[in-house]
Motif scaffolding. Structure first.
Motif, PDB file in Angstrom:
ATOM      1  N   UNK A   9      -4.999   7.377   7.988  1.00  0.00           N
ATOM      2  CA  UNK A   9      -5.394   6.005   7.680  1.00  0.00           C
ATOM      3  C   UNK A   9      -4.501   5.403   6.607  1.00  0.00           C
ATOM      4  N   UNK A  10      -4.160   6.216   5.601  1.00  0.00           N
ATOM      5  CA  UNK A  10      -3.305   5.722   4.512  1.00  0.00           C
ATOM      6  C   UNK A  10      -1.947   5.285   5.049  1.00  0.00           C
ATOM      7  N   UNK A  11      -1.376   6.074   5.977  1.00  0.00           N
ATOM      8  CA  UNK A  11      -0.070   5.726   6.546  1.00  0.00           C
ATOM      9  C   UNK A  11      -0.150   4.447   7.379  1.00  0.00           C
ATOM     10  N   UNK A  12      -1.251   4.307   8.123  1.00  0.00           N
ATOM     11  CA  UNK A  12      -1.408   3.091   8.933  1.00  0.00           C
ATOM     12  C   UNK A  12      -1.559   1.857   8.054  1.00  0.00           C
ATOM     13  N   UNK A  13      -2.296   1.994   6.959  1.00  0.00           N
ATOM     14  CA  UNK A  13      -2.509   0.855   6.058  1.00  0.00           C
ATOM     15  C   UNK A  13      -1.215   0.436   5.369  1.00  0.00           C
ATOM     16  N   UNK A  14      -0.318   1.396   5.152  1.00  0.00           N
ATOM     17  CA  UNK A  14       0.944   1.074   4.475  1.00  0.00           C
ATOM     18  C   UNK A  14       1.818   0.149   5.315  1.00  0.00           C
ATOM     19  N   UNK A  15       1.526   0.088   6.628  1.00  0.00           N
ATOM     20  CA  UNK A  15       2.309  -0.773   7.518  1.00  0.00           C
ATOM     21  C   UNK A  15       1.772  -2.205   7.564  1.00  0.00           C
ATOM     22  N   UNK A  16       0.607  -2.409   6.928  1.00  0.00           N
ATOM     23  CA  UNK A  16       0.001  -3.740   6.933  1.00  0.00           C
ATOM     24  C   UNK A  16       0.479  -4.564   5.747  1.00  0.00           C
ATOM     25  N   UNK A  17       0.297  -5.871   5.854  1.00  0.00           N
ATOM     26  CA  UNK A  17       0.619  -6.753   4.730  1.00  0.00           C
ATOM     27  C   UNK A  17      -0.486  -6.645   3.682  1.00  0.00           C
ATOM     28  N   UNK A  18      -0.222  -7.167   2.495  1.00  0.00           N
ATOM     29  CA  UNK A  18      -1.224  -7.129   1.426  1.00  0.00           C
ATOM     30  C   UNK A  18      -2.500  -7.859   1.855  1.00  0.00           C
TER      31      UNK A  18
END
Length: 281
Positions: A9-18
């Motif tokens: 989940x952390x890796x997927x969230x890092x690909x999102x914008x703020x």
């Protein structure tokens, strides 16, 4: 709010914008809040019987819980006499002093990957089948639990019916609102038509006086004008009276409909209050 995330989940969230991450955390928080509110609303957190019944777990085998066992014995009125309830306290005191083999309630002990001990307990009925205690208390607990489940089911059914009735009441309220608006429009239309009828009647009366005067004076022009006004006034009056008749009929129908709807709504509201009272009790 602190939220533990898995590595994926952390890796997927890092690909999102703020902004997307903020939206994600806000949605997750809303979900947890909704779950918590549902549990607070539906779990029997204030049920004193369930709070007391936990002393039947082996870890509560202590003198300090003697009052709790007495409250459990009192839960079903008429099951035990006053003397039997007093004996229950004494039996609990004896039970708390007994040496109980831990194999009666501990099924297994093991360690987790950090070396911390994990205790797996037997089912509570397995334990109490080993322990000698007043059978009436067990019957009392079983009977109380059955009564509690039946009461819980009854309240659940009543709550579902109450929710359904609330939705129906909202629809009925909208219908009543539409009826009131329609009635107001008809009353306004009736008032307007009545004013127009009064104006037409006034014109006819004035023209009639002018006609009488013109006839005395033999004023042909004034006679023609007065006659035209009277004819026009009569035609307008007839037209307005027909409209007034229709509006009055519609108004009578809508008023009857309003009274019927409000009566039905009042009956449903009373029934809803009764169901709500049942749920609260």
């Amino acid at each position: 709010y602190f939220l533990l995330l898995g590595e994926g989940a952390r890796k997927l969230l890092s690909k999102l914008t703020q902004k997307e991450r903020e939206t994600f955390y806000e949605d997750v928080r809303t979900i947890y809040h909704t779950i918590a509110e549902y549990l607070k609303k539906n779990l029997p957190l204030r049920n004193s019987f369930l709070r007391d019944i936990q002393i039947l777990h082996p870890s509560y085998r202590s003198v300090q819980y003697s009052d709790d066992i007495v409250r459990i014995a009192r839960t079903v009125p008429g099951l035990l006499s006053d003397q039997e309830i007093d004996y229950t306290r004494d039996e609990w005191l004896n039970y708390s002093l007994e040496h109980i083999d831990e194999t009666w309630y501990i099924k297994e002990k093991k360690k987790d990957y950090l070396g911390a001990e994990i205790v797996i307990y037997h089912r509570i009925d397995y334990y109490w089948n080993k322990v000698q205690i007043n059978k009436e208390i067990i019957k009392s607990v079983q009977s109380s639990y059955l009564v509690y489940k039946q009461d819980l089911h009854f309240k659940k059914v009543a709550a579902e019916r109450l929710e359904k009735e609330n939705k129906e009441n909202l629809k009925e309220a909208e219908i009543c609102k539409e009826i009131l608006n329609e009635e107001d429009e008809l009353l306004l239309k009736q008032k307007t038509l009545q004013r127009e009828l009064n104006d037409a009647t006034s014109i006819i009366a004035d023209a009639s006086e002018r006609l009488q005067l013109a006839l005395k004076k033999k004023d042909s022009i004034e006679i023609d004008r007065s006659t035209i006004l009277i004819h026009g006034g009569n035609t307008k009056s007839k037209e307005i009276n027909e409209q007034l008749s229709k509006v009055t009929e519609e108004l009578i129908k809508i008023q009857k409909k309003r009274k019927s709807k409000f009566s039905q709504q009042q009956q449903k509201r009373q029934k809803t209050l009764t169901d709500a009272s049942i749920i609260l009790n």
